[in-house]
Write a protein that holds these residues in place. Sequence first.
Motif, PDB file in Angstrom:
ATOM      1  N   CYS A  72     -66.497  50.900 -16.615  1.00 58.62           N
ATOM      2  CA  CYS A  72     -65.135  50.711 -17.131  1.00 58.62           C
ATOM      3  C   CYS A  72     -64.720  51.954 -17.930  1.00 58.62           C
ATOM      4  O   CYS A  72     -63.632  52.514 -17.734  1.00 58.62           O
ATOM      5  N   ARG A  81     -64.043  44.443  -9.139  1.00 56.53           N
ATOM      6  CA  ARG A  81     -64.591  43.197  -9.671  1.00 56.53           C
ATOM      7  C   ARG A  81     -65.895  42.851  -8.952  1.00 56.53           C
ATOM      8  O   ARG A  81     -66.122  43.262  -7.817  1.00 56.53           O
ATOM      9  N   ARG A 127     -51.366  42.566 -11.701  1.00 53.39           N
ATOM     10  CA  ARG A 127     -51.637  42.857 -13.112  1.00 53.39           C
ATOM     11  C   ARG A 127     -52.826  43.789 -13.257  1.00 53.39           C
ATOM     12  O   ARG A 127     -53.829  43.632 -12.606  1.00 53.39           O
ATOM     13  N   ARG A 128     -52.667  44.779 -14.069  1.00 54.53           N
ATOM     14  CA  ARG A 128     -53.805  45.582 -14.483  1.00 54.53           C
ATOM     15  C   ARG A 128     -53.497  46.165 -15.851  1.00 54.53           C
ATOM     16  O   ARG A 128     -52.334  46.161 -16.276  1.00 54.53           O
ATOM     17  N   SER A 129     -54.492  46.634 -16.510  1.00 53.36           N
ATOM     18  CA  SER A 129     -54.280  47.168 -17.860  1.00 53.36           C
ATOM     19  C   SER A 129     -53.505  48.474 -17.774  1.00 53.36           C
ATOM     20  O   SER A 129     -53.900  49.387 -17.054  1.00 53.36           O
ATOM     21  N   TRP A 152     -59.488  56.476 -27.502  1.00 52.79           N
ATOM     22  CA  TRP A 152     -59.714  55.175 -28.144  1.00 52.79           C
ATOM     23  C   TRP A 152     -58.657  54.936 -29.227  1.00 52.79           C
ATOM     24  O   TRP A 152     -58.101  53.849 -29.351  1.00 52.79           O
ATOM     25  N   ARG A 160     -51.895  51.703 -19.846  1.00 53.03           N
ATOM     26  CA  ARG A 160     -52.181  52.432 -21.090  1.00 53.03           C
ATOM     27  C   ARG A 160     -51.225  53.595 -21.333  1.00 53.03           C
ATOM     28  O   ARG A 160     -51.517  54.502 -22.108  1.00 53.03           O
ATOM     29  N   PHE A 179     -50.586  52.372 -27.274  1.00 52.47           N
ATOM     30  CA  PHE A 179     -50.412  53.247 -26.107  1.00 52.47           C
ATOM     31  C   PHE A 179     -48.945  53.602 -25.877  1.00 52.47           C
ATOM     32  O   PHE A 179     -48.507  53.812 -24.742  1.00 52.47           O
ATOM     33  N   CYS A 189     -51.535  45.661 -21.982  1.00 51.26           N
ATOM     34  CA  CYS A 189     -52.963  45.993 -22.108  1.00 51.26           C
ATOM     35  C   CYS A 189     -53.528  45.145 -23.237  1.00 51.26           C
ATOM     36  O   CYS A 189     -53.015  45.173 -24.369  1.00 51.26           O
ATOM     37  N   ALA A 190     -54.533  44.370 -22.917  1.00 54.71           N
ATOM     38  CA  ALA A 190     -55.251  43.612 -23.947  1.00 54.71           C
ATOM     39  C   ALA A 190     -55.945  44.616 -24.854  1.00 54.71           C
ATOM     40  O   ALA A 190     -56.454  45.627 -24.383  1.00 54.71           O
ATOM     41  N   GLN A 191     -55.976  44.338 -26.155  1.00 57.51           N
ATOM     42  CA  GLN A 191     -56.545  45.311 -27.089  1.00 57.51           C
ATOM     43  C   GLN A 191     -57.392  44.660 -28.178  1.00 57.51           C
ATOM     44  O   GLN A 191     -56.899  44.335 -29.253  1.00 57.51           O
ATOM     45  N   ARG A 192     -58.636  44.543 -27.881  1.00 56.61           N
ATOM     46  CA  ARG A 192     -59.563  44.058 -28.914  1.00 56.61           C
ATOM     47  C   ARG A 192     -59.759  45.151 -29.970  1.00 56.61           C
ATOM     48  O   ARG A 192     -60.225  44.886 -31.078  1.00 56.61           O
ATOM     49  N   SER A 193     -59.415  46.367 -29.624  1.00 58.07           N
ATOM     50  CA  SER A 193     -59.624  47.511 -30.524  1.00 58.07           C
ATOM     51  C   SER A 193     -58.891  47.377 -31.861  1.00 58.07           C
ATOM     52  O   SER A 193     -59.196  48.097 -32.804  1.00 58.07           O
ATOM     53  N   MET A 250     -59.643  48.856 -11.663  1.00 59.60           N
ATOM     54  CA  MET A 250     -61.027  48.420 -11.850  1.00 59.60           C
ATOM     55  C   MET A 250     -61.402  47.411 -10.781  1.00 59.60           C
ATOM     56  O   MET A 250     -60.640  46.486 -10.498  1.00 59.60           O
ATOM     57  N   ASN A 308     -55.231  53.445 -28.592  1.00 61.22           N
ATOM     58  CA  ASN A 308     -55.081  51.992 -28.695  1.00 61.22           C
ATOM     59  C   ASN A 308     -54.248  51.629 -29.921  1.00 61.22           C
ATOM     60  O   ASN A 308     -53.443  50.700 -29.890  1.00 61.22           O
TER      61      ASN A 308
END
Length: 223
Positions: free
Chosen positions: A95, A211, A10-12, A117, A14, A124, A165-169, A209, A120
């Motif tokens: 990041c 860790r 798993r990775r983000s 940005w 986009r 995406f 992709c997690a998106q807090r945006s 990314m 988002n």
Amino acid sequence: MGIKELLQQRRSIRAFSDQPVSQSKIEAILLEAGLSASGGNLQPWKVYVLAGQARQGLIDAVASKLAQGLTQDNTDAETYPARLKEPYRTRRYDCGMALYDALGIDRKDRPARQRQWEANLTFFGAPVGLMFTMDRLMGKAQYLDLGIFFQTVMLSAQERGLSTCAQRSWAPWGQTISEQLNIADDEQVIVGMALGYADTTDAVNQYEMGRAGLDEIASFDGF
Ligand SMILES: Cc1cc2nc3c(=O)[nH]c(=O)nc-3n(C[C@H](O)[C@H](O)[C@H](O)COP(=O)(O)O)c2cc1C
């Protein structure tokens, strides 16, 4: 696939292909994720799953606000502490740089960074967007619960060959989202997620990314 492979893979993501995702697949993912633990078994999460016109309607609504020069519609959606200290500051910086490097965006090119940005706010290009909400009366402990559920959605999707992709945006657009999706006033939009099949050729999906090491995140005693 075992949990180890899922976590490693798993990775983000986009950039996505146009391939649609069936409702039944997403239902299965959410049912699985719903097996997550939660304090008092509150299961405080709610999810709005958007495809087709519903997805496009939300994207258009936010795009029209952006076109008016707005950058948010609620002010209680800060994602990071105002002054991050180390090591978090550097991790956040790295990041951003990894993303811009992958896209060949110069750090000083603010318009290009802004465009990335804002991508988002189109999920995406993913065919499915998810919005995760909780009742406003929920507290910090329930954010933990939502996080557990959220990660499980990502892993369950991964197991089916889907990417996320997690998106807090999306959070700064909580009001517009609530209006578009008819979300009740007592619910708060916490985070969004793009879901679909990865476009594996796109440059934005070519980096990984790192860790922090175990020595930075854990301490052991008494062994
Ligand atoms: C709660 C949460 C919110 C995030 N919000 C965004 C976002 O709005 N936009 C984005 O591009 N990435 C977002 N990310 C992705 C992180 O940048 C990413 O998880 C991190 O850099 C680690 O990379 P990886 O997911 O590829 O392992 C978010 C991740 C989490 C867990």
